[in-house]
Scaffold this active site. Structure first.
Site, PDB file in Angstrom:
ATOM      1  N   ASP A  42       0.824  -1.215   0.000  1.00 58.45           N
ATOM      2  CA  ASP A  42       0.000   0.000   0.000  1.00 58.45           C
ATOM      3  C   ASP A  42       0.859   1.266   0.000  1.00 58.45           C
ATOM      4  O   ASP A  42       0.645   2.171  -0.813  1.00 58.45           O
ATOM      5  CB  ASP A  42      -0.930   0.020   1.223  1.00 58.45           C
ATOM      6  N   GLU A  45      -8.850  -2.761   4.099  1.00 54.45           N
ATOM      7  CA  GLU A  45      -8.464  -2.445   5.481  1.00 54.45           C
ATOM      8  C   GLU A  45      -9.469  -1.503   6.137  1.00 54.45           C
ATOM      9  O   GLU A  45      -9.809  -1.672   7.313  1.00 54.45           O
ATOM     10  CB  GLU A  45      -7.082  -1.791   5.507  1.00 54.45           C
TER      11      GLU A  45
END
Lengths: 64, 205
Positions: B40, B144
């Site tokens: 990420d 997430e």
């Protein structure tokens, strides 16, 4: 749990609007796994929101 | 089951949107990104450099004693790949800060310490952002965010989340499209429920 499972479930529920049961069928996993993922989502709701202000009516809290 | 994205199009749209948000909407001059070595932050760093220009991108590597050596190596690989000038890369060891917390608060569990570490990193990133009139560009992805796999006011304490609409699977696809090494793009980091064995990312209340 891997994102290979989590992501298709999230897509089914949050993008396609499927129920837990339908998502389990679509992804080909048990409903309990789907429910576990949805439980994580539900329990983290407070983390996705700005802190709530607990506003009190002025008429109730001012003296006199 | 999960459709694939048009990575080239996603790159173009995110670069445009991030540029507009940072420069026009927020009126700031650039972006600070914390680089962990994970997929990420790798994608966030590369996109930020492309959107705002490498000269307006400040990358920070913030290891603690709990940071595996391989993650640190991957973080340096990401920085290299992002192509920002050397003076825009900072490595700050946050272990002494965490030890100050240990002394002030007493011994912490690994999970507690992990959450404190995430908030220390957030504080460090905002300090640099304030100084340079930059925004803190976050790395969280849609997976997430939806399952709550982040530390509130830690890695969640950022100014904008360019990857917040992309599932982890899509971020990996985008990472490969951006030419990031497979070992970073496909790094099989898994969300672990809090408990023993929780390694690099922790969730908190």
């Amino acid at each position: 749990m891997s994102y290979d499972v989590i992501d298709p479930v999230l897509h089914a529920v949050f993008d396609l609007g499927l129920s837990a049961e339908e998502a389990a069928g679509r992804v080909g996993i048990s409903i309990s796994t789907v429910e576990r993922i949805l439980q994580m989502h539900k329990r983290s709701e407070h983390k996705r929101r700005p802190p709530p202000v607990l506003n009190l009516p002025l008429s109730e809290i001012l003296e006199g | 089951m999960l459709p694939r994205i048009n990575a080239a199009k996603v790159e173009r749209l995110l670069v445009e949107a991030l540029r507009r948000y940072v420069f026009d909407e927020a009126g700031t001059r650039g972006g600070v990104v914390g680089v962990s070595g994970g997929v990420d932050s790798a994608v966030a760093a590369v996109l930020t450099a492309r959107a705002l220009g490498p000269e307006n991108t400040h990358l920070m590597i913030l290891p603690s004693a709990a940071t595996p050596k391989e993650d640190l190596e991957d973080a340096f690989l990401v920085v290299e790949h992002a192509g920002v000038p050397r003076e825009n890369v900072e490595v700050v060891d946050i272990e002494p800060v965490l030890q100050a917390f240990d002394r002030a608060l007493g011994e912490m569990t690994p999970l507690e310490r992990g959450n404190v570490a995430a908030r220390v990193r957030m504080t460090v990133l905002h300090q640099r952002a304030y100084r340079k009139r930059y925004l803190v560009i976050g790395s969280g992805d849609r997976s997430e965010l939806l399952i709550g796999y982040f530390t509130k006011y830690g890695d969640g304490g950022v100014d904008v989340l360019p990857l917040g609409g992309l599932y982890k699977t899509w971020v990996r696809q985008l990472a490969l499209h951006l030419g990031l090494p497979e070992r970073i793009a496909l790094n099989a980091q898994q969300p672990t429920l809090p408990g023993p064995g929780t390694r690099r990312r922790l969730s908190s209340e």
